[in-house]
Design a protein around this motif. Sequence first.
Motif, PDB file in Angstrom:
ATOM      1  N   ARG A 198      44.485  40.549  34.401  1.00 55.37           N
ATOM      2  CA  ARG A 198      45.309  39.809  34.944  1.00 55.37           C
ATOM      3  C   ARG A 198      44.836  38.996  36.412  1.00 55.37           C
ATOM      4  N   ALA A 199      43.728  39.082  36.653  1.00 56.38           N
ATOM      5  CA  ALA A 199      43.037  38.356  37.882  1.00 56.38           C
ATOM      6  C   ALA A 199      42.345  36.953  37.450  1.00 56.38           C
ATOM      7  N   ARG A 200      42.679  36.469  38.725  1.00 55.03           N
ATOM      8  CA  ARG A 200      41.821  35.063  38.420  1.00 55.03           C
ATOM      9  C   ARG A 200      40.925  34.823  39.687  1.00 55.03           C
TER      10      ARG A 200
ATOM     11  N   ARG B   8      34.550  46.702  43.219  1.00 53.71           N
ATOM     12  CA  ARG B   8      34.126  45.498  43.895  1.00 53.71           C
ATOM     13  C   ARG B   8      34.812  44.251  43.484  1.00 53.71           C
ATOM     14  N   LEU B   9      34.527  44.257  41.886  1.00 51.69           N
ATOM     15  CA  LEU B   9      34.885  43.061  41.205  1.00 51.69           C
ATOM     16  C   LEU B   9      36.635  43.063  41.186  1.00 51.69           C
ATOM     17  N   ALA B  10      37.283  44.200  41.222  1.00 47.99           N
ATOM     18  CA  ALA B  10      38.633  44.240  41.129  1.00 47.99           C
ATOM     19  C   ALA B  10      39.358  44.198  42.416  1.00 47.99           C
ATOM     20  N   TYR B  11      38.893  44.799  43.444  1.00 49.54           N
ATOM     21  CA  TYR B  11      39.557  45.161  44.640  1.00 49.54           C
ATOM     22  C   TYR B  11      38.457  44.712  45.968  1.00 49.54           C
ATOM     23  N   ALA B  12      37.598  45.204  45.944  1.00 48.02           N
ATOM     24  CA  ALA B  12      36.667  45.197  47.342  1.00 48.02           C
ATOM     25  C   ALA B  12      36.162  43.878  47.799  1.00 48.02           C
ATOM     26  N   TRP B  13      35.678  43.014  46.972  1.00 44.27           N
ATOM     27  CA  TRP B  13      35.133  41.610  47.509  1.00 44.27           C
ATOM     28  C   TRP B  13      36.152  40.777  47.975  1.00 44.27           C
ATOM     29  N   PRO B  14      36.105  40.483  49.142  1.00 42.13           N
ATOM     30  CA  PRO B  14      37.297  39.619  49.809  1.00 42.13           C
ATOM     31  C   PRO B  14      37.513  38.299  49.135  1.00 42.13           C
TER      32      PRO B  14
END
Length: 305
Positions: free
Chosen positions: A25-27, A298-304
Amino acid sequence: MSFAAAQSLKRGLLAAGHYRRVLRRARFPGVVVLGYHGLRGDDRPDGSMPFENLHLRASTFEAHCRVIRDTCDPISLDDWRASLAGTAPLPSRPVLVTFDDGYRSVFTIGAPMLAAHGIPAVVFACSDPIVRRALLWFDAVAARDGEAAVEPWKGRDYGPWLVACARGTQTVSETDARALMTSEELGILSRQPGIEIGGHTARHPILAQAPLAVQREEIFDNRAALEAWTGRPVRAFAYPNGRPGVDYDGETVTILRDLGFDFGFTMRQGFATPGEPALERSRFMVVAEVLAPELAHRLAYAWPR
Ligand SMILES: [Zn+2]
């Protein structure tokens, strides 16, 4: 939560398909450019090479390929160029895999995995150690004086650095994990579908420590060698060490522009957003301790973002 508990939780989330569901669901706000260096066989004991964290285990990289393929949209630099030209838009979660330096392990271990998973990559290679069949200067200095001796040299002038660090005559053994590709191997790699070869200077100096004419020569000579070995144009570049304003400066960027490069990659950590300069793109550096569940996290959450 302890580090071990967090790791085990992330492993469970990856196995359960959680990250895939979240990312579907992410962009992304830009391209995720992953900055790798070398790879190493699973059979090599821990602690058997300097700067080991720059060389991922083969099984770790294989698992990374699966995460990238299953949760994101791997792209090539040509896909990126096409989007900039307005020909074809980028997918929702573009990921570009890059390798710096030109380690042979990228050819022997990485290239078959990339091919198997259909993942494109850019390999930024130094040329002078390939010609001399020598170690990269920081691997040579680490072997001679220890890892801690490397960092101070990054702050010294090009002239003394060249004499003390980048002119060793010792030939590297072909089975050494720190060996770079031969020029023939680089040519073969450049013909693998999806692989692009980019510039990384002749000798991996800290460009900001060199006079302008020398910076230009390091960049120009490297490109000439890579183009001769591959028979292909070299249009992308990665700054050695890559910290903006520290390891290279505005004058370095001007040289790249004058020489006709269209992509420049730094070690600034972040998404490569559409607004940033084409010759100073951000990346996310990936080290050996980042296992596949951590990459997915990190891809899903952690990278700002
Ligand atoms: Zn490098």
